[in-house]
Design a protein around this motif. Structure first.
Motif, PDB file in Angstrom:
ATOM      1  N   VAL A  31       0.836  -1.199   0.000  1.00  0.00           N
ATOM      2  CA  VAL A  31       0.000   0.000   0.000  1.00  0.00           C
ATOM      3  C   VAL A  31       0.873   1.251   0.000  1.00  0.00           C
ATOM      4  O   VAL A  31       0.625   2.209  -0.742  1.00  0.00           O
ATOM      5  CB  VAL A  31      -0.938  -0.003   1.230  1.00  0.00           C
ATOM      6  N   ALA A  32       1.906   1.242   0.849  1.00  0.00           N
ATOM      7  CA  ALA A  32       2.802   2.399   0.929  1.00  0.00           C
ATOM      8  C   ALA A  32       3.517   2.638  -0.401  1.00  0.00           C
ATOM      9  O   ALA A  32       3.685   3.784  -0.838  1.00  0.00           O
ATOM     10  CB  ALA A  32       3.819   2.187   2.050  1.00  0.00           C
ATOM     11  N   TRP A  33       3.944   1.556  -1.036  1.00  0.00           N
ATOM     12  CA  TRP A  33       4.647   1.665  -2.321  1.00  0.00           C
ATOM     13  C   TRP A  33       3.741   2.322  -3.370  1.00  0.00           C
ATOM     14  O   TRP A  33       4.162   3.258  -4.061  1.00  0.00           O
ATOM     15  CB  TRP A  33       5.079   0.272  -2.776  1.00  0.00           C
ATOM     16  N   VAL A  34       2.511   1.831  -3.473  1.00  0.00           N
ATOM     17  CA  VAL A  34       1.574   2.395  -4.446  1.00  0.00           C
ATOM     18  C   VAL A  34       1.304   3.861  -4.145  1.00  0.00           C
ATOM     19  O   VAL A  34       1.301   4.720  -5.047  1.00  0.00           O
ATOM     20  CB  VAL A  34       0.254   1.588  -4.446  1.00  0.00           C
ATOM     21  N   ALA A 293       5.675   1.208   9.530  1.00  0.00           N
ATOM     22  CA  ALA A 293       6.555   2.383   9.517  1.00  0.00           C
ATOM     23  C   ALA A 293       6.651   2.972   8.112  1.00  0.00           C
ATOM     24  O   ALA A 293       6.626   4.202   7.928  1.00  0.00           O
ATOM     25  CB  ALA A 293       7.944   1.989  10.029  1.00  0.00           C
ATOM     26  N   PHE A 294       6.755   2.108   7.108  1.00  0.00           N
ATOM     27  CA  PHE A 294       6.823   2.575   5.722  1.00  0.00           C
ATOM     28  C   PHE A 294       5.501   3.217   5.304  1.00  0.00           C
ATOM     29  O   PHE A 294       5.476   4.265   4.645  1.00  0.00           O
ATOM     30  CB  PHE A 294       7.184   1.404   4.817  1.00  0.00           C
ATOM     31  N   LEU A 295       4.386   2.605   5.715  1.00  0.00           N
ATOM     32  CA  LEU A 295       3.080   3.174   5.387  1.00  0.00           C
ATOM     33  C   LEU A 295       2.889   4.525   6.068  1.00  0.00           C
ATOM     34  O   LEU A 295       2.357   5.466   5.473  1.00  0.00           O
ATOM     35  CB  LEU A 295       1.968   2.206   5.810  1.00  0.00           C
ATOM     36  N   LYS A 296       3.320   4.630   7.318  1.00  0.00           N
ATOM     37  CA  LYS A 296       3.190   5.892   8.050  1.00  0.00           C
ATOM     38  C   LYS A 296       3.968   6.998   7.345  1.00  0.00           C
ATOM     39  O   LYS A 296       3.485   8.129   7.191  1.00  0.00           O
ATOM     40  CB  LYS A 296       3.703   5.712   9.479  1.00  0.00           C
ATOM     41  N   LEU A 297       5.184   6.666   6.885  1.00  0.00           N
ATOM     42  CA  LEU A 297       5.991   7.655   6.170  1.00  0.00           C
ATOM     43  C   LEU A 297       5.342   8.033   4.842  1.00  0.00           C
ATOM     44  O   LEU A 297       5.266   9.216   4.483  1.00  0.00           O
ATOM     45  CB  LEU A 297       7.404   7.103   5.933  1.00  0.00           C
ATOM     46  N   ALA A 298       4.859   7.024   4.109  1.00  0.00           N
ATOM     47  CA  ALA A 298       4.236   7.294   2.817  1.00  0.00           C
ATOM     48  C   ALA A 298       2.997   8.169   2.972  1.00  0.00           C
ATOM     49  O   ALA A 298       2.790   9.121   2.206  1.00  0.00           O
ATOM     50  CB  ALA A 298       3.869   5.970   2.137  1.00  0.00           C
ATOM     51  N   MET A 299       2.198   7.883   3.965  1.00  0.00           N
ATOM     52  CA  MET A 299       1.002   8.689   4.189  1.00  0.00           C
ATOM     53  C   MET A 299       1.370  10.093   4.659  1.00  0.00           C
ATOM     54  O   MET A 299       0.673  11.064   4.350  1.00  0.00           O
ATOM     55  CB  MET A 299       0.091   8.009   5.210  1.00  0.00           C
ATOM     56  N   VAL A 343      -3.503  -1.863  15.587  1.00  0.00           N
ATOM     57  CA  VAL A 343      -2.801  -0.699  16.136  1.00  0.00           C
ATOM     58  C   VAL A 343      -1.828  -0.119  15.121  1.00  0.00           C
ATOM     59  O   VAL A 343      -1.866   1.078  14.811  1.00  0.00           O
ATOM     60  CB  VAL A 343      -2.077  -1.083  17.441  1.00  0.00           C
ATOM     61  N   VAL A 344      -0.945  -0.960  14.581  1.00  0.00           N
ATOM     62  CA  VAL A 344       0.093  -0.423  13.695  1.00  0.00           C
ATOM     63  C   VAL A 344      -0.487   0.041  12.362  1.00  0.00           C
ATOM     64  O   VAL A 344       0.051   0.952  11.728  1.00  0.00           O
ATOM     65  CB  VAL A 344       1.210  -1.467  13.455  1.00  0.00           C
ATOM     66  N   LEU A 345      -1.579  -0.566  11.942  1.00  0.00           N
ATOM     67  CA  LEU A 345      -2.186  -0.192  10.665  1.00  0.00           C
ATOM     68  C   LEU A 345      -2.795   1.199  10.709  1.00  0.00           C
ATOM     69  O   LEU A 345      -2.769   1.933   9.722  1.00  0.00           O
ATOM     70  CB  LEU A 345      -3.257  -1.223  10.288  1.00  0.00           C
ATOM     71  N   THR A 346      -3.319   1.601  11.863  1.00  0.00           N
ATOM     72  CA  THR A 346      -4.130   2.819  11.927  1.00  0.00           C
ATOM     73  C   THR A 346      -3.444   4.016  12.572  1.00  0.00           C
ATOM     74  O   THR A 346      -3.923   5.140  12.438  1.00  0.00           O
ATOM     75  CB  THR A 346      -5.413   2.544  12.730  1.00  0.00           C
ATOM     76  N   MET A 347      -2.335   3.809  13.269  1.00  0.00           N
ATOM     77  CA  MET A 347      -1.749   4.901  14.052  1.00  0.00           C
ATOM     78  C   MET A 347      -1.276   6.072  13.187  1.00  0.00           C
ATOM     79  O   MET A 347      -1.251   7.214  13.640  1.00  0.00           O
ATOM     80  CB  MET A 347      -0.599   4.396  14.913  1.00  0.00           C
TER      81      MET A 347
END
Length: 435
Positions: A31-34, A293-299, A343-347
């Motif tokens: 998801v983060a990559w896309v 962590a990667f998703l948080k950065l991407a978002m 937790v990690v998905l939504t924070m």
């Protein structure tokens, strides 16, 4: 409108990957990559490598595999049998009788395990046959075990609190302090329900325990000494300021090895099985954390969390209304994901909202862990339900109905935390002020 498209895309890709059976950690990275490819001009590969390395090399995170290993070692000892022998003489005379051993046993083991599944399996394999032999109602036996086992996510050392602390960059030790009284309060609420049920239920007719003298009760209590001593050393070392969470975890591993050796249940087979079990669980959680962590950065690069937080602020929701929305959101999410993944998905999105509302992140960590505890006993993915199904061979519907009162007690606990926030905050604030 751009934020709406971004949210839709993130959710579509996430559920597409999860629906095809991709591991949660890999799905988060996908998801983060896309998102980065479509919404930013930054080099995705370099960013991903740097982020994964930074999230994986955290010293605080070292506590996680150590506490998991400690629980795996104790899982292979005679701890549950000893706990039952030590607790049952004192609990037999309470309203509800030996059903309280489910709750107190899970509370005690949660304080040395940190894992809901390990707590359930360890206590259940001893208590279920004993309680069945004494004709306690099957539904209350299963329901209390399902609910009380979730205390492994709350009472320190809690794996969920470690993951939450790493995700939002808050002190693990402070979160452990905050989890003590809410965990004990929830355990007392479970025990109160059992006491009331035993008085009102027409099917409550267990075999009466033979009386024990006070000296005999004390003699049986010696079986509790090893585990209580381990709890005192591990948790007490953190509370006294002598050890960090990671150092306390290392002490716990050594203590559990000594305990297993003392019970003569430590051999090469149990040692390697415990080590490999801890390695598998730790690797799974570490992959989820890296993906998060990667998703948080991407978002963050897309500006989505801040836009959502600003949108929530414009709605002018009260603190209570925001918490109610988040509670319902996590309950629904918990039907499909385990607590740590939720937790990690939504924070990445929730944390800015919570900060914007002026909610203390330590307190919110306890609140959200109580809510994700419900994920362990909510169908269709409630992990505790599957474990109990394997142990009891009941249908999933029967186990779900048995666990429903415990679910409602956890919902009540959320309101108790909102009405009386000092239950969670008194101990960490006191420890902060200590010289």
């Amino acid at each position: 409108m751009e934020e709406f498209y971004a949210i839709s895309l993130f959710l579509f890709v996430l559920f597409l990957l999860l629906g095809t059976g991709v591991w949660v950690g890999i799905a988060l990275m996908g998801v983060a990559w896309v998102g980065m490819e479509l919404f930013t001009s930054r080099p995705v590969g370099d960013t991903m490598i740097t982020t994964i390395w930074a999230s994986s090399s955290s010293w605080t995170l070292t506590a996680l595999p150590l506490f998991i290993w400690m629980g795996e070692i104790l899982f292979r000892t005679r701890l549950s049998e000893d706990m039952f022998r030590g607790l049952s003489p004192w609990l037999a005379r309470l309203p509800g009788g030996l059903v309280h051993t489910n709750i107190v046993g899970c509370t005690v083991f949660a304080a040395v395990s940190g894992s809901s599944a390990a707590t359930l399996t360890t206590v259940g394999k001893m208590s279920i046959p004993e309680l069945r032999a004494r004709d306690y109602p099957e539904r209350i036996v299963i329901g209390t075990l399902a609910g009380a086992a979730t205390l492994g996510l709350m009472i320190p050392p809690s794996l969920a609190l470690i993951v939450y602390g790493v995700t939002v960059n808050e002190s693990i030790t402070q979160l452990f302090f905050a989890g003590v009284f809410p965990g004990l309060c929830l355990a007392l609420m479970f025990m109160g329900y059992v006491a009331i049920y035993s008085r009102l239920s027409g099917s409550w007719n267990p075999k009466q325990e033979t009386g024990m003298s006070f000296s005999e009760k004390l003699s049986n209590s010696r079986f509790l000494i090893p585990v209580l001593l381990l709890i005192f050393v591990v948790i007490g070392s953190m509370y006294a300021g002598y050890a960090t969470a990671t150092e306390a975890a290392a002490i716990g591993v050594i203590g559990s090895l000594v305990l297993a050796a003392g019970q003569r249940s430590l051999n090469w087979t149990t040692f390697t099985e415990s080590l490999m079990g801890a390695t598998r669980t730790s690797a799974m959680i570490a992959l989820i954390l890296a993906g998060a962590a990667f998703l948080k950065l991407a978002m963050g690069f897309t500006g989505l969390p801040r836009a959502l937080a600003d949108g929530i602020a414009l709605m002018e929701l009260s603190r209570f209304e925001l918490l109610m929305i988040l509670m319902v959101f996590y309950i629904i999410l918990g039907m499909f994901l385990d607590g740590i993944s939720s937790v990690v998905l939504t924070m990445a999105v929730v944390e800015p909202m919570v900060r914007e509302a002026g909610i203390d992140l330590i307190w919110f960590g306890i609140f959200v862990v109580v809510v994700v505890e419900m994920a362990q006993i909510t169908p269709p993915i409630g992990f505790n339900l599957f474990v109990l199904q394997g142990m009891t061979e009941h249908e999933m519907g029967y186990i779900t109905r048995a666990a429903f009162p415990m679910f409602m007690i956890m919902v009540l606990m959320c309101f108790v935390l909102i009405w009386f926030p000092d239950i969670a905050m008194w101990l960490p604030e006191t420890m902060r002020q200590a010289p």
